[in-house]
Design a protein around this motif. Sequence first.
Motif, PDB file in Angstrom:
ATOM      1  N   GLY A 262       0.808  -1.206   0.000  1.00 33.82           N
ATOM      2  CA  GLY A 262       0.000   0.000   0.000  1.00 33.82           C
ATOM      3  C   GLY A 262       0.846   1.263   0.000  1.00 33.82           C
ATOM      4  N   VAL A 263       0.416   2.253  -0.768  1.00 41.13           N
ATOM      5  CA  VAL A 263       1.119   3.536  -0.862  1.00 41.13           C
ATOM      6  C   VAL A 263       0.163   4.639  -0.425  1.00 41.13           C
ATOM      7  N   ILE A 264       0.608   5.481   0.493  1.00 41.17           N
ATOM      8  CA  ILE A 264      -0.238   6.578   0.968  1.00 41.17           C
ATOM      9  C   ILE A 264       0.441   7.909   0.673  1.00 41.17           C
ATOM     10  N   GLY A 265      -0.382   8.941   0.525  1.00 47.53           N
ATOM     11  CA  GLY A 265       0.123  10.255   0.167  1.00 47.53           C
ATOM     12  C   GLY A 265       0.911  10.909   1.294  1.00 47.53           C
ATOM     13  N   SER A 266       1.924  11.681   0.912  1.00 46.64           N
ATOM     14  CA  SER A 266       2.735  12.365   1.909  1.00 46.64           C
ATOM     15  C   SER A 266       3.445  13.547   1.278  1.00 46.64           C
ATOM     16  N   LEU A 267       3.593  14.606   2.058  1.00 39.00           N
ATOM     17  CA  LEU A 267       4.312  15.798   1.630  1.00 39.00           C
ATOM     18  C   LEU A 267       5.655  15.886   2.357  1.00 39.00           C
ATOM     19  N   PRO A 268       6.556  16.759   1.915  1.00 39.91           N
ATOM     20  CA  PRO A 268       7.806  16.940   2.662  1.00 39.91           C
ATOM     21  C   PRO A 268       7.622  17.750   3.937  1.00 39.91           C
ATOM     22  N   THR A 269       6.541  18.527   4.014  1.00 38.77           N
ATOM     23  CA  THR A 269       6.395  19.504   5.089  1.00 38.77           C
ATOM     24  C   THR A 269       6.094  18.901   6.454  1.00 38.77           C
ATOM     25  N   VAL A 270       5.008  18.161   6.589  1.00 41.24           N
ATOM     26  CA  VAL A 270       4.618  17.641   7.897  1.00 41.24           C
ATOM     27  C   VAL A 270       5.602  16.573   8.403  1.00 41.24           C
ATOM     28  N   PRO A 271       6.024  15.606   7.599  1.00 42.52           N
ATOM     29  CA  PRO A 271       7.049  14.674   8.083  1.00 42.52           C
ATOM     30  C   PRO A 271       8.327  15.392   8.514  1.00 42.52           C
ATOM     31  N   GLY A 272       8.718  16.424   7.749  1.00 45.07           N
ATOM     32  CA  GLY A 272       9.894  17.192   8.136  1.00 45.07           C
ATOM     33  C   GLY A 272       9.701  17.870   9.476  1.00 45.07           C
ATOM     34  N   LEU A 273       8.519  18.419   9.692  1.00 51.86           N
ATOM     35  CA  LEU A 273       8.207  19.064  10.968  1.00 51.86           C
ATOM     36  C   LEU A 273       8.225  18.048  12.106  1.00 51.86           C
ATOM     37  N   PHE A 274       7.704  16.866  11.866  1.00 48.93           N
ATOM     38  CA  PHE A 274       7.751  15.799  12.870  1.00 48.93           C
ATOM     39  C   PHE A 274       9.210  15.532  13.273  1.00 48.93           C
ATOM     40  N   GLY A 275      10.064  15.350  12.274  1.00 43.99           N
ATOM     41  CA  GLY A 275      11.458  15.017  12.541  1.00 43.99           C
ATOM     42  C   GLY A 275      12.194  16.113  13.286  1.00 43.99           C
ATOM     43  N   LEU A 276      11.998  17.352  12.864  1.00 46.02           N
ATOM     44  CA  LEU A 276      12.661  18.472  13.530  1.00 46.02           C
ATOM     45  C   LEU A 276      12.152  18.657  14.958  1.00 46.02           C
ATOM     46  N   THR A 277      10.860  18.404  15.168  1.00 49.53           N
ATOM     47  CA  THR A 277      10.304  18.512  16.510  1.00 49.53           C
ATOM     48  C   THR A 277      10.869  17.428  17.426  1.00 49.53           C
ATOM     49  N   LEU A 278      10.955  16.205  16.931  1.00 47.67           N
ATOM     50  CA  LEU A 278      11.559  15.130  17.714  1.00 47.67           C
ATOM     51  C   LEU A 278      12.992  15.479  18.097  1.00 47.67           C
ATOM     52  N   ALA A 279      13.750  15.979  17.115  1.00 52.42           N
ATOM     53  CA  ALA A 279      15.140  16.348  17.394  1.00 52.42           C
ATOM     54  C   ALA A 279      15.212  17.460  18.424  1.00 52.42           C
ATOM     55  N   SER A 280      14.324  18.439  18.320  1.00 50.51           N
ATOM     56  CA  SER A 280      14.302  19.542  19.279  1.00 50.51           C
ATOM     57  C   SER A 280      14.034  19.042  20.692  1.00 50.51           C
ATOM     58  N   LEU A 281      13.116  18.110  20.832  1.00 46.97           N
ATOM     59  CA  LEU A 281      12.798  17.531  22.137  1.00 46.97           C
ATOM     60  C   LEU A 281      14.019  16.810  22.707  1.00 46.97           C
ATOM     61  N   ALA A 282      14.693  16.040  21.873  1.00 47.36           N
ATOM     62  CA  ALA A 282      15.876  15.290  22.322  1.00 47.36           C
ATOM     63  C   ALA A 282      17.020  16.235  22.683  1.00 47.36           C
ATOM     64  N   ILE A 283      17.218  17.277  21.868  1.00 51.54           N
ATOM     65  CA  ILE A 283      18.285  18.247  22.140  1.00 51.54           C
ATOM     66  C   ILE A 283      18.040  18.946  23.470  1.00 51.54           C
ATOM     67  N   SER A 284      16.802  19.349  23.703  1.00 51.25           N
ATOM     68  CA  SER A 284      16.453  20.011  24.961  1.00 51.25           C
ATOM     69  C   SER A 284      16.670  19.072  26.148  1.00 51.25           C
ATOM     70  N   HIS A 285      16.221  17.840  26.003  1.00 50.11           N
ATOM     71  CA  HIS A 285      16.363  16.840  27.066  1.00 50.11           C
ATOM     72  C   HIS A 285      17.846  16.625  27.420  1.00 50.11           C
ATOM     73  N   ILE A 286      18.670  16.475  26.399  1.00 46.97           N
ATOM     74  CA  ILE A 286      20.094  16.195  26.627  1.00 46.97           C
ATOM     75  C   ILE A 286      20.804  17.430  27.175  1.00 46.97           C
ATOM     76  N   SER A 287      20.601  18.565  26.550  1.00 42.69           N
ATOM     77  CA  SER A 287      21.363  19.773  26.913  1.00 42.69           C
ATOM     78  C   SER A 287      21.043  20.262  28.323  1.00 42.69           C
ATOM     79  N   LYS A 288      19.845  19.957  28.803  1.00 38.09           N
ATOM     80  CA  LYS A 288      19.459  20.356  30.167  1.00 38.09           C
ATOM     81  C   LYS A 288      19.836  19.314  31.206  1.00 38.09           C
ATOM     82  N   GLY A 289      20.394  18.196  30.739  1.00 36.17           N
ATOM     83  CA  GLY A 289      20.798  17.148  31.664  1.00 36.17           C
ATOM     84  C   GLY A 289      19.650  16.464  32.354  1.00 36.17           C
ATOM     85  N   LEU A 290      18.514  16.327  31.647  1.00 38.13           N
ATOM     86  CA  LEU A 290      17.315  15.728  32.247  1.00 38.13           C
ATOM     87  C   LEU A 290      17.429  14.202  32.339  1.00 38.13           C
TER      88      LEU A 290
END
Length: 232
Positions: free
Chosen positions: A204-232
Amino acid sequence: MYSRTRLLLGDDGIERLRNASVVLCGCGAVGGYAAEALVRAGVGRILFVDGDTFSESNLNRQILCTRDTIGRPKCECAEERARSINPSIDARHLSCHISSETLPSIFDGGCDVLLDCIDTLACKADLIRFAYGKGIPVFSSMGAAMHSDPTRVHVSTLDRTSVCPVARSLRKNLKDIDQTKITVVYSDEEPPSLERETDEHGKGVIGSLPTVPGLFGLTLASLAISHISKGL
């Protein structure tokens, strides 16, 4: 390279990122953008895990896919790009699919954070459960395809998600763990009712754009960067 990052995170934040180890599973649409941000932020050690290769249909949304990388393993290309940005990074790749057999080798070297960017539900549940059992903080992507509205993307714990079919399935599958400990990025945009197509292999093939998946990835990275840099 990190002079501007240091202005936001300080010397301690930069040092924590440099000493951090991240396992990133899935180097496609979401994972590619997450990898890009983690490397540029200065994460010192990353294991890229993916069992797939790039195809021409990936060009519309996967940042690591170019005409030159079509046919090549996604995780291998992720490692190469990481080294091209930061030659001193400890970047490795593991070309495999997520399964009960491969999970021990994926986490054999230990890690501080898991970024889950895979899309096969059963494998996703196994991955999250395994990392949770080892006490590894999990940042997980829910379904990014079939969405076009970036304002409907949210960060939550798994137990507080709504609308997303991927999150709904995971909530049922992961009732044996504390879902308040699993941080996810998801969209509450109702997916459109479109006729699904199949590729030459009947998949099965489903539709996808570069925008929302890209936003998902950048948001995940931002969460991880914040978690690590704050020593949580």
